[in-house]
Design an enzyme around this catalytic site. Sequence first.
Site, mmCIF file in Angstrom:
data_model
loop_
_atom_site.group_PDB
_atom_site.id
_atom_site.type_symbol
_atom_site.label_atom_id
_atom_site.label_comp_id
_atom_site.label_asym_id
_atom_site.label_seq_id
_atom_site.Cartn_x
_atom_site.Cartn_y
_atom_site.Cartn_z
ATOM 1 N N SER A 147 7.925 -4.366 -1.663
ATOM 2 C CA SER A 147 6.648 -4.129 -2.158
ATOM 3 C C SER A 147 6.577 -5.431 -3.276
ATOM 4 O O SER A 147 5.760 -5.370 -3.883
ATOM 5 C CB SER A 147 6.351 -2.668 -2.729
ATOM 6 O OG SER A 147 5.872 -2.131 -1.669
ATOM 7 N N LYS A 190 4.039 -7.691 -3.539
ATOM 8 C CA LYS A 190 2.659 -7.585 -4.104
ATOM 9 C C LYS A 190 2.529 -8.084 -5.631
ATOM 10 O O LYS A 190 1.214 -8.231 -5.706
ATOM 11 C CB LYS A 190 2.529 -5.976 -4.311
ATOM 12 C CG LYS A 190 2.471 -5.265 -2.954
ATOM 13 C CD LYS A 190 2.157 -3.728 -3.053
ATOM 14 C CE LYS A 190 2.172 -3.047 -1.833
ATOM 15 N NZ LYS A 190 3.366 -2.674 -1.324
ATOM 16 N N SER A 209 1.294 1.581 -4.980
ATOM 17 C CA SER A 209 1.919 0.691 -4.154
ATOM 18 C C SER A 209 1.381 0.709 -2.836
ATOM 19 O O SER A 209 1.859 0.300 -1.878
ATOM 20 C CB SER A 209 3.291 0.870 -3.931
ATOM 21 O OG SER A 209 4.104 -0.194 -3.594
#
Length: 507
Positions: free
Chosen positions: A163, A166, A227
């Site tokens: 993640s 991101k 998330s």
Amino acid sequence: MWSMARPLQKLGDVLQGRSGVNRSRSGVGTLNFAGEYSVKRRTKATEDRRKRSILSANARLEGESPRKCWDDISQVLFWVFLGLLVFSILVQSSRAFAAKSRGVRARAGQADQGHVAALKPITMFGNLPVPFHLGAVSALLMDATTGAILYAYGEHEPVQPASLAKLMTFYLVLEALQTGRTTLDSQVMISEKAWRLSMNAGVSRMFLREGQSVSIQDLLYGMMVSSGNDAAVALAEHVSGSSDGFTELMNEKAKELGLMESHFTNPDGLPSPGQYTTAHDMAILARAILSRYPEAVAYTGAKEFTFQKIRQPNFNSLLFHDARVDGLKTGHVRDAGYHLVATAHEGGMRLIAILLGAADGEKRRMESGKLLAWGFRTFTTVRFDWSKDIPEDLPVYGGDIRRLSIAPVAPPQVTILKGHERNLDISSAFPSKHLVAPIAKDATVGELMIRMNGNCLASIPIKTQTAAGPGSFFIRTIDRVKLAWWVLFNRMMDHIRSVWDRFWRWF
């Protein structure tokens, strides 16, 4: 008469010997024929009873045989079933133990990464001694203000970003907001692709619905706090039209920012071949976000976010243990471990801590917290007021303007060990105290230097803030004469000072 008695006596002795009964054994003096007969009758009766008992026993055995057979079969089946049950329990237990052993070995292997890190070269600011080793694949601590790397090892080792990808999605959306291509109130229509991610229980999500309209602001919170992979895809489709097109923008921006050790294949960071990053690149990206978009910490520092009555806490558990922390992003993928790009501020100092490949979430939090605490305890960021050492402008000869403003390209600031602030010194140097037109904008005209105990810590170029074009013929002619006299005067003054110094040295 006498002759007949002897044979009869002998016959009686013979009969007495056959019966096996004598005086001494039976206790009876003599046995006649009637006694012998009665003994035979009793013996026969006993034999008959014995035979009848044997026959009755055989009869009972014949009657009980089927029932006993079934009892034996039942007992055998019971013990077979019990054996199979015990065997299956042992098999399941052995499998569970083997799986647990593999997990323990895997966690132990990740936990021992601190020992592996000890074998990796650790870069320390100012050649300081290594304070500790961390249980992760790679780690880095940076002063977000100056960019100084305070602690690092394995910072160029590629890993799956998870993640952390991101963060690049976050950067591009903030850039779109700053340039006016979208607004926080802009509504995004949720596509089927984003909705399918929200239905995947194996990934983090914001729980979006297909066809739903959601604001950019909510999607940013959903991506950075929850998330949400679905939120990342929705934002990517809104900014670029498709996830693939947005991915191309991610890699273009990575090159622009100097992320030479990263490549992205999707906006959410789900594992994919060819997707990788490093601790060094994540530090560069985090610093770019914090310096260019200070409002970013409003999203990354939120401890929870509620959407559609579903409250989700921030995955960055360090926010709940250290009040100095206000971002940025966590990441986790099975093959790479647990990641964290954290930032915290105390006083006038902001730090960025990168930890990649920790064994678990708790280890990630503790090791990152240890790194940040050591940084704040050991270092400080010093800023200087450069206006006292650099003039605001310089005179211009032969130009269309008389003076040109100048300034350092960056604020003079350095990272040093705490307690050494008094040893710092700042000075400027100019090749010439005047400028001659034409002069372009951003032309280097001097240098600002920061020293500690005579050693230069930083050198910052001083550049022009505007351009100066050539003046009229009359101005250029007059300024040439002024400049010639000025040069001659300076040479004469230098010669006089030199002679004066030699004179005083002679005395």
